[in-house]
Scaffold this motif. Structure first.
Motif, PDB file in Angstrom:
ATOM      1  N   UNK A 121      42.634  48.479  46.205  1.00 26.16           N
ATOM      2  CA  UNK A 121      43.778  47.570  46.272  1.00 26.16           C
ATOM      3  C   UNK A 121      43.368  46.202  45.733  1.00 26.16           C
ATOM      4  N   UNK A 122      42.245  45.696  46.203  1.00 22.65           N
ATOM      5  CA  UNK A 122      41.723  44.392  45.784  1.00 22.65           C
ATOM      6  C   UNK A 122      41.526  44.350  44.270  1.00 22.65           C
ATOM      7  N   UNK A 123      40.853  45.353  43.727  1.00 25.52           N
ATOM      8  CA  UNK A 123      40.552  45.349  42.298  1.00 25.52           C
ATOM      9  C   UNK A 123      41.815  45.498  41.445  1.00 25.52           C
ATOM     10  N   UNK A 124      42.781  46.255  41.929  1.00 28.67           N
ATOM     11  CA  UNK A 124      44.057  46.359  41.211  1.00 28.67           C
ATOM     12  C   UNK A 124      44.771  45.019  41.219  1.00 28.67           C
ATOM     13  N   UNK A 125      44.735  44.337  42.351  1.00 31.95           N
ATOM     14  CA  UNK A 125      45.333  42.999  42.439  1.00 31.95           C
ATOM     15  C   UNK A 125      44.668  42.068  41.425  1.00 31.95           C
ATOM     16  N   UNK A 126      43.345  42.076  41.375  1.00 31.60           N
ATOM     17  CA  UNK A 126      42.629  41.221  40.423  1.00 31.60           C
ATOM     18  C   UNK A 126      43.010  41.540  38.975  1.00 31.60           C
ATOM     19  N   UNK A 127      43.264  42.793  38.688  1.00 32.68           N
ATOM     20  CA  UNK A 127      43.552  43.196  37.312  1.00 32.68           C
ATOM     21  C   UNK A 127      44.868  42.632  36.791  1.00 32.68           C
TER      22      UNK A 127
END
Length: 179
Positions: A121-127
């Motif tokens: 979830x975190x990495x998708x948000x960052x993307x």
């Protein structure tokens, strides 16, 4: 950590269709703390509604079989934003001179913890973010320090403390590069 189960990650830029899902997940994630004023569902709902109107609002929710199992959301913060004003000591100018993204909340239902879902979830948000830095606040006592340690393992470093409201505990302010 076990292999991440099949989840669908969805991105949103308004609260219109997800407010109920966010409240539902939050209630499960924070169940042991809901009796405390700062963690009450009504207090979270008020913060959520305020954050949903702030510049750059975006959220990523994880769904398994159509049911919400985790979320994160954040907003853009500019130089001089109250987020930075409440951080002590004052953050280095390299962090606050350009817009940054403040990760306001992240949570995964207890049955989905230790599956890699929070990191996905975190990495998708960052993307989906353009800002050079991402910052968050964490209660250093959360999970007996495990949450703070998790963020450190994700590359965040502590740069100060903040107490966003009188009902809030003193939080560690952490930051990392977005990429």
């Amino acid at each position: 950590m076990t292999t991440a189960p099949a989840i669908e990650l969805r991105t949103f830029t308004t609260l219109d269709t997800i407010r109920g899902d966010l409240l539902d997940i939050y209630a499960d994630v924070r169940a042991p703390l809901l009796h405390l004023p700062n963690y009450a569902i009504t207090a979270f709902g008020e913060r959520l509604d305020r954050h949903g109107t702030e510049p750059g609002f975006a959220a990523v929710l994880a769904y398994a079989d159509g049911h919400p199992v985790g979320y994160t959301y954040g907003t853009t913060i500019e130089h001089g934003n109250r987020y930075w004003q409440r951080t002590s000591p004052e953050p280095a100018e390299k962090y606050s001179e350009r817009p940054a993204v403040a990760l306001k909340e992240i949570g995964v239902r207890p049955t989905w913890r230790k599956t890699g879902t929070a990191r996905r979830i975190h990495d998708t948000f960052l993307s989906i973010r353009e800002e050079p830095f991402i910052t968050l606040m964490v209660n250093p006592a959360a999970g007996d320090g495990k949450v703070h340690a998790l963020y450190k393992s994700w590359g965040y470093e502590e740069i100060g403390q903040s107490q966003p409201s009188p009902a809030s505990p003193v939080l560690s302010v952490m930051i990392r590069a977005s990429r």
